[in-house]
Design an enzyme around this catalytic site. Structure first.
Site, PDB file in Angstrom:
ATOM      1  N   GLU A  93      27.625 -27.615 -12.419  1.00 44.06           N
ATOM      2  CA  GLU A  93      27.243 -26.490 -13.279  1.00 44.06           C
ATOM      3  C   GLU A  93      26.276 -26.932 -14.371  1.00 44.06           C
ATOM      4  O   GLU A  93      25.440 -26.144 -14.821  1.00 44.06           O
ATOM      5  CB  GLU A  93      28.491 -25.838 -13.888  1.00 44.06           C
ATOM      6  N   HIS A 131      22.800 -26.415 -13.163  1.00 40.97           N
ATOM      7  CA  HIS A 131      22.358 -25.033 -13.365  1.00 40.97           C
ATOM      8  C   HIS A 131      21.976 -24.802 -14.826  1.00 40.97           C
ATOM      9  O   HIS A 131      20.930 -24.214 -15.134  1.00 40.97           O
ATOM     10  CB  HIS A 131      23.492 -24.061 -13.010  1.00 40.97           C
ATOM     11  N   GLU A 191      20.204 -23.716  -6.954  1.00 36.03           N
ATOM     12  CA  GLU A 191      21.212 -24.602  -6.362  1.00 36.03           C
ATOM     13  C   GLU A 191      20.668 -26.012  -6.146  1.00 36.03           C
ATOM     14  O   GLU A 191      21.431 -26.984  -6.158  1.00 36.03           O
ATOM     15  CB  GLU A 191      21.737 -24.024  -5.051  1.00 36.03           C
TER      16      GLU A 191
END
Length: 501
Positions: free
Chosen positions: A264, A267, A293
């Site tokens: 994460e 991201h 991604e």
């Protein structure tokens, strides 16, 4: 040619209002999954439905259509041209969809998340099944509005990746489905024993969170524009000014929470590094889910599973977990890369067999959307495919079709982007190493900043300026392909497990 400056300025103001509504919706969605009290669902469903309706109305507004007509073909600089291109694509698609359907879908998604949470906790797929059936029907209805004569799953896939042809996406998935099982079989036959016991024991979740925070700080996460929380399924939401991430902790294995957090972080770093001078326009937004991604998979696998990462991180491990004082870099590295294809949980899967998890989900959701599979059949077909591809079958629905949050969000078509993003990540790694040096050596000698800087310069700062393949060509010299990923997996796991050929 007529002066279009006034038209563009009006267009820009209109689009910024739309994007701000979208960002507000994202934060309310984050709140529902992280901090909202259990009784808040009824109101939150209506709030999110209202915001979705407003965003849809702004996107489909007749005035915006007129502005787009005026700006089409105008002599615009590359950034403005990209903004017009992106909004034109979305406008032409969404104008065919009634606002009522958008609001009904958003309301159903919000309600379905709570139903999914309850069903997963109770290990009861039947509780979630009616909500899933409703979401599938709503998404079929949406696809029929957008393109009634096309495969509905293709239409939905384009929601998450508009610039990679679906047939090429399927070709890449087919390549991985063909190439990975023989490598897994060779690993099973290898004389090298996996070292998966280095992180076994009991680890206080509070200490795990403190550990993860220190790792994220070392990686370069900007806490002034982010935060870490826990949620049933890890995710990231936000904007360049507020890029939040979540993870979850397994008391018996701190690698799970760490790996999810690093994923994460990829991201969030992408979002934090988007060009703030273009905030409120498409060029200030991330380039759809294959690229998004690719950033999470790059940090999770190419950095977070590297030997150099564990050389830097081992001191942080020992600081938080004294019971691991005798842990060596080699054991940590091997444990982080152990191949265990019989793991039923996707987010806990190893880097190699992970893609077979994606294939399972892709094949099932495509069949559901195409009305080739009934929702009631999902648990059985899930177990059948898991056994076929991975040699394991989940012991419960919570470990099977209820493990992922995505279907409760009606994100049918999203799952392929994980493997496509992994392919792009391998391309970015190859380009980085050609330009800067081997990832391990760079991280060992200079830390994580050179990696962040290369990604910021070659990926993040462009936002949506380029289409997906154009961005990849700009950064790596070639369009999206599976070859670098396949070569990387063969080399890495061939070395780890002493596989020749």
């Amino acid at each position: 040619m007529a002066d279009t400056s006034d038209a563009y300025q009006t267009f820009e103001q209109h689009v910024e209002r739309m994007i701000q509504v979208s960002h507000a919706s994202r934060i309310l969605d984050w709140d529902q999954q992280v901090t909202m009290p259990e009784g808040g669902t009824a109101a939150r469903s209506r709030q999110l439905a209202t915001l979705s309706g407003i965003e849809h109305e702004l996107l489909c507004d007749d005035e915006l259509g007129t502005l787009l007509d005026e700006l089409d073909g105008a002599e615009l600089d590359p950034v403005r041209a990209a903004n017009v291109r992106e909004i034109r694509r979305r406008h032409d698609r969404e104008v065919r969809v009634p606002s009522d359907l958008v609001e009904r879908t958003r309301r159903a998604r919000s309600d379905a998340f709570e139903t999914w949470s309850e069903a997963k906790a109770a290990d009861d797929f039947a509780t979630f099944a009616p909500a899933l059936e409703n979401l599938i029907e709503l998404r079929r209805e949406y696809a029929a509005c957008v393109a009634p004569d096309r495969d509905p799953y293709r239409v939905l896939f384009e929601e998450f990746e508009p610039y990679v042809e679906f047939d090429r996406a399927v070709e890449i998935l087919d390549t991985l489905r063909k190439e990975i099982p023989p490598l897994i079989d060779a690993i099973r036959r290898s004389d090298v024993s996996p070292d998966d016991g280095a992180f076994k024991g009991s680890f206080d979740p509070t200490k795990q969170e403190s550990f993860v925070r220190d790792v994220l700080s070392d990686l370069g996460y900007d806490w002034d524009r982010g935060r870490l929380d826990t949620s049933p399924h890890p995710f990231q939401r936000g904007s360049p000014y507020d890029a939040r991430l979540t993870t979850r902790f397994d008391r018996t294995n701190p690698l799970d929470g760490l790996t999810s957090a690093v994923h994460e972080f990829g991201h969030a770093l992408y979002v934090q590094n988007l060009p703030r001078e273009h905030y409120g326009s498409p060029v200030g937004e991330p380039r759809d889910m294959v690229v998004h991604e690719s950033q999470s998979r790059f940090w999770e696998n190419h950095v977070g599973r590297s030997r150099a990462f564990w050389e830097r991180t081992l001191s942080i491990v020992r600081e938080h977990f004294p019971q691991l004082d005798d842990l060596t870099v080699e054991r940590a590295y091997r444990s982080a890369n152990v191949v265990t294809p019989d793991t039923p949980i996707r987010v806990a899967a190893d880097e190699l067999s992970y893609h077979l998890h994606i294939v399972v989900r892709f094949e099932i959701e495509r069949a559901l959307v195409r009305d080739e599979l009934d929702v009631s059949e999902v648990p059985a077909i899930w177990n059948e495919k898991m056994e076929s591809y991975l040699g394991c079958s989940p012991e419960s629905a919570a470990e099977g079709p209820l493990q992922d949050v995505h279907w409760s969000n009606a994100t049918f078509g999203y799952f392929p982007t994980y493997s496509l993003g992994s392919a792009a990540a391998a391309q970015f790694r190859s380009a980085f190493e050609a330009a800067v040096g081997p990832v391990d050596e760079v991280v060992r000698d200079d830390g994580f900043e050179p990696v962040s800087e290369w990604l910021r310069e070659n990926v993040h700062r462009h936002g949506k300026r380029f289409r997906t393949d154009d961005l990849l060509i700009e950064a790596t010299g070639e369009p999206l392909t599976a070859d670098p990923l396949v070569n990387y997996l063969r080399e890495k796991y061939g070395r780890l497990y002493a596989i020749s050929g």
